[in-house]
Each structure stands twice: as structure tokens, then as C-alpha cells.
Design a protein around this motif. Sequence first.
Motif: not given
Length: 785
Positions: A526-530, A686-691, A722-731
Motif C-alpha cells: 500500500i502506498e497512501l499519500e498524506a 497470523y499477523p506478521l507485518a508490519p510490526e 511513511d507513505s508505504s506499508v506492507v501487510l503480511l497475514n497468514l491464514l
Amino acid sequence: MRKPLVLAVLLAAAVCLVACHSESERGGLDREAARHLAAFFEVHPRLILSQEKLDALRASLADSRSELWRRYLEDLPGKVSAAAHMPEQLDRGNGDLAADLAFAWLVTGEDSLYLIARDYLFELCRKPVWDPEYDLLHGHLLLGAALAYDWLYPKLSRDQRFLVADRLGEEAEAQYRQITRERAWYRNQYLQNHAHVNYGGLAFAAGALYGEDPRALEWLGACDSFFARVFEVSNPDGGSIEGLSYGNYAEEYCLRYAELARDLLGRDYYKCEWLRNYPDFVLHSLLPATREDCWAMTFGDSPRHGNSHGPEPQLYLLAGRTGNGAALWLADRLIAQRDSGLASASWWALAWHTDSIRPASPAEFPLQKHFTDLDQLMLRSAWEDTSATLIGIKCGPFMGRSQTGVSTYDLGAAHGHPDAGSFQIFSRGRFLAVDPGYTMLKRTANHNTLLIRGKGQLGEDEPWFATGEALAFGQYPRLVEVRSTVDYDYALADLSRAYHPGLGLERFRRHFLYLRPDMLLVADEIELEASGQLFDWGADSLLLTGDLSVKDGNVVGERGTAGCVFPGGDGVWSVGLSYVDNAPGTGAYTLLVDSTPLFAWKDTLKVTDTHYQVIPEVRLKNGSRIEVRGAPLGKGARLLKLAVWDRHAPAERSVEWLLHFEPGTQLSREFTRIQALNGPVALDVYPLAPERRSHDWSTFSVEKGLQLKTTERLVIRPVFTDSSVVLLNLLHVRSAGAPPLDRLTGGVVRSQAWLRWFERGAPVNVGLDLATGVVTVQRTTGIQP
């Protein structure tokens, strides 16, 4: 109602008409089709069951169709009983029953059934009102009465034929007038079931009355032109933008027309990709464990089964016409789920059953199916295991790839949902990650995807999918890549264009990695502006004046204003209005801010009734009153949603990752995982990212839901640095009594997502390169010390 003398004149005119050869006198049919049709002058029966087909059907009742015939006879006493009670207000079943009773006599030849069918048809024709709206009910009544008339015709007296033909012609002409001169809203929606049903009913009325009513050629010409376009633009992957249930409904009536056109006009529509591929759409929706009332994984406005529209007859017919053994296997499988009878499959299953091919074996079916026009992906661990896993993923544009961005207006997407990127999981006989089914308010919050700054996707917050808004802003999510190996299935979706551009979402890529049989990794870039603010108000939340009111999620009335109080900051904003206007030029609309008129317009578009008016550069202050005035609203117009946005208005970054579970699912936090317990089956998240993230769950109300009223909903909220984030979820799916994954760890480093856990003491390492989509799976063989 016309007298017999009038019908005699019409009959004479029809005879003259058949002898003529000009194109205009054929009501739009080409010369070859008209010549083919002429062979059926004064021939009955001719609809669906010619005498030759009827003889073959009768001969098969003690042999290849014996089981279907037995089931049909189990239903027959109920049909006979229903015929004795004509309701005050007709429904669709009354039209279906007319044909059903006539079929029972046609096949058996029993005099008692003839009298019941004849008298029921007469009673239907004497009803003063069939359908005041000339909509779905009307299509059913036209088709049912037309079949009954055609089949009973040889035994009816001259006066009895006049009675039925008079009323059937009257109703057919009214339907034709609705479509051609009174702009029925579905008149050119080629992907919409209302259109298929009503044009289909009209076509059968025309086929039944050909040779008696000269208008029949004109009706049939209009229907022929319509269905030719349907077969041209329908989703070539065999799917339906309306979902499985309404897809079955559409296919039901389109195939009925295809057979009528094949017999009477010499048309062959079975090269149409949509028709040929439709059985795959049903097949790959099939759950590993099925019941009569729950056998399908569906998206859009659809229950978890085929509703009352087959699909068994459609599957039988296509099996015979296209040689599809999987279709034959599936039809037999679905009928066998019932303890008795044929239910909605009815006599159509008998008529369309095929003996020409053998059913396929599930051992031949692929575990992965990508419907490339809908961008719907179905993944499963096995076919012949009731505890197997099925995962459904939906990512495509609202009208499908072949028409979204090509068609300039809505072709019938009302039953779609704003659910790009959503997924479902069924495993061990239960739904675990769920979709809400049919809802009378379309909301992204109901689905397993993302909310951006608290807002869902284009098309939401209206009773039907907001196609005007989706067209205005170029809604076009899609699957970018799909591949399958022995170890995994992988898919990458680009979902950025599913959301309103005013939200400031620059990038949303969702990766799906299915590790058979029971693990799904979901990675979201995800990249999201301010900056980027969007406010919207559905019909139920607008402030109304004059005689305007809210009915079924629409603002209706003749004159008045619909407005809101602006909660945003001072500045220049854009305003949008979503509305429906079926009568171009009759409405006059004005945008007012604090009672000052700023912009006025009239709707003049004739090709569509669904509109989205954008008024840019509107100066607003906090607390300004924004209003749309109708003086008057167009005839029959409806206001649906008001929106205000500014792509450059400063806004905090926020994303909500959503996952819905069946009502009653028990959620709990278990150290590094969130456990969702549904009876004997657990889905671990399992929520793995972000911390840095937060999460919570609660009972969620599915507003105006018809299937699910509530779900249990998990929400994960990442923290942006910042403007970017990565969500990592394992099911991970497991039996409730089985242990969770052993020592699972994982995360994202730069563009590399990774997982590690142990199986029988040996490590398993999985890597996913988010930039390239490269997947690595490493398993160490043998038990480690």
C-alpha cells in the motif's frame, strides 16, 4: 379486450404477411430467418418440444430419463394441487406452472391433466392484471402462457384459441411497448437478468402467436436483435457480473431463447463463449461438501446455491450441445442432492437431458480455475474429498474486462458488489472466511478487503452497485498474474483503481499465495499519500425538503432539495451526484451552496438511465449546506448519493484490513495468532507485518443483508511510518483439536516476504519476492534431531 372478429382480421393479415418478402414486413428478421420461420406456419407444437422431440422424449422415459421422470412424478401432485388456487396477485410461479401443467398432459396424454392445464391457462388469461410493472413477473407469465398455448393448441377449440391468443397478444404488445417506446430501464442492459427474462418471455409469445398475430414478427425481430447482442457482449469466461444465482437466471432465459431461435429461426448461438464456458463457472463454484441449500461459493447478490433457476437444465442442454461431460456430471450431482423431486429443474431437466455423451470424472477437473474476464480465481486442494479446501478470490472490474472501459454505460451490473480483492475460504465442511451474500446496500465494509481512510471502493453505499460512479472514475481493478505449480498457487492483483481517486491511494497490490492444502498468505503493498479526503452521503442520510422522501434507499418525489452539512475544511472541493433518470429532458437539477445556485443541468442522455454528475471547483466552508434541487426531478428519477472530495486536502493515513467469519465464530488471541473457532474447525490468523499495528474484533452488522445479518469481523490496522506499508497475514486452517503451526515466524524485509515453520521437526521455508512475484518453497526431508 379484442373480439373474435378482430382476431380473425389479424389472422388474415398474418397470412398475407407471410406471403410478403420485404425486410420491413418481417419485423427486423433477416431473409433467411424469416424463411426458416415460415416453415412453422400453422404447426403446433413448435416451442421447445416439436412432435419429433416429443416422441423421442416419451420413448426415453422408461430408459435414460427414467430417474428424472420418477422425480418429476413425485412433484406432480403438488403442481396439480397448486393449480386449484389462483392467487389474487400473480407471481412468477403462476407463469411457470402454466407450462408445467401443459407439459404433464403433453407427455402423458391423460385427459384429466389436459383439463387442469387448459382451465388453469384460461383462468390466467382472465386475470385483469398480470404485472403492472411489466417486469420479471411479466416475462414468466408470457413465457409460461405461450408454451401452454402452443402445446395445448391442437386440442383447443377455435373460440378457446381466440381467448388465449387475444390476451397473450395484448400482454406481449404491452411488453413490447414498454421496451421500445416507454424506455423500460432494462431495455439495453445486455448483462442484466431482468432484460433476459422480459425479452425471453416476449420472444416465446411471438413464437406461439406467429401466423395469428401480425405483430409477432415485430416482437420477434426486437428480441432477436437484443439476444444477438447479449451473446456478443456477455462475459466470455462463462461467468456473470451478477454472481452465480443471477448468472443462472440469465443463462436459464438466454438458453431458452437460444433453443427457440435454433428451432424457429435457424440460429446457432452455441459458438458463443459465454454459453460454452458457463458450466465451468458453476462447476468451480461447487463446494467440497454440499447440501441442497448450500452447495456453492458465490460472490455478489447470491445465496450459497442456485436459487430457483436451475442450473441443472442449463447444464444438461449445454452438455448435449457442446459435448461437455463435466456439465453432465455436475447436473446429475446437483439433482442427486435432493431427497425427492426435481424442484426448480422441473420438466426442463427432462426435456434437455442428453444421452449423447458420458459424464466426466472429477479426477479430470483442474484444481485451479481463473475466470479471466471477471478475474475471479477458484483454488481447491482436492475434488473428491469432502474435507478439502476451496478458496475463492474476486478482483476484476465491475462489468468484466471485455466491457469495462469499452461500454460507455451500464450493461447491468446492479447485483455486483464493491469487493475487489475479497476472498472466501471453505474447508472441512464449513465456511471460515465469508462473504455476506445478497445485500440491499452495497458496502466494501462487508467484504474481506481494505478500507482506505474509512472508505470503501467505487460503487458502494447505494442499493445497487453504483455504476455511474464507477464509470465516471474509471474503476478497473484486475488480476495481473496467476500461476500454479505442484507446491502452490499464486496470484497478484492490482486494486488501486477500485477506489475513489480523491482518497489519495497511489498503490494497492494484493498478493495471494495458496500453499495446499490449508494455508493462504495475503500480502498487501500500500502506498497512501498524506492528502485526500472524501465525504459521502447515501440517500438515507441526506436532509430533504419539499415533497422528497426516501424509499428503498432512493430519494424520490417531484420537487425539493436533498443535501448535507459539510464537515470538511475551507477550500475548493469537487461535488458529485449519483442519480437515476429514465426520462431525458424532464428533470431540471441545480447545485446550491448555502442557498446560492452554482450549477444547473438537465439530463439529455438517452442511452442510459444511470448518471453521475461532477461539479468541480466548488468553494466550501466548514458547515456549508450543500444541496441538490430538483425543480422538478425527472419523471421517475431517483437521487442516490452525494459526494464531496479533494485529492489535495491533508489527511491522516489509515487502512483497515478486514476479515469476516460466520456468525457465532469464537475469536481469541493466542500469543502470536488470532484463533477463529467455528465448531470443530479453526482458522488461525497470523499477523506478521508490519510490526506496529493494532487489531480488534466484534460482531458486525451487515446493513440490509438478506442472507447474513451479522458476521464476526476482525480488523487489523497498520501504523504508517511513511507513505508505504506492507501487510503480511497468514491464514491457516486446522481441526480444532490439532496443534497450530509449529514455531511459525515471518515478516517482510525490503521487498522480500518470508515464512518459516516446522513440520515433524523439519523446517519449511517460504519466500515471496513482492517486486517480481517469485516464490520459493524449501522443505527439508526427514525428521530433524
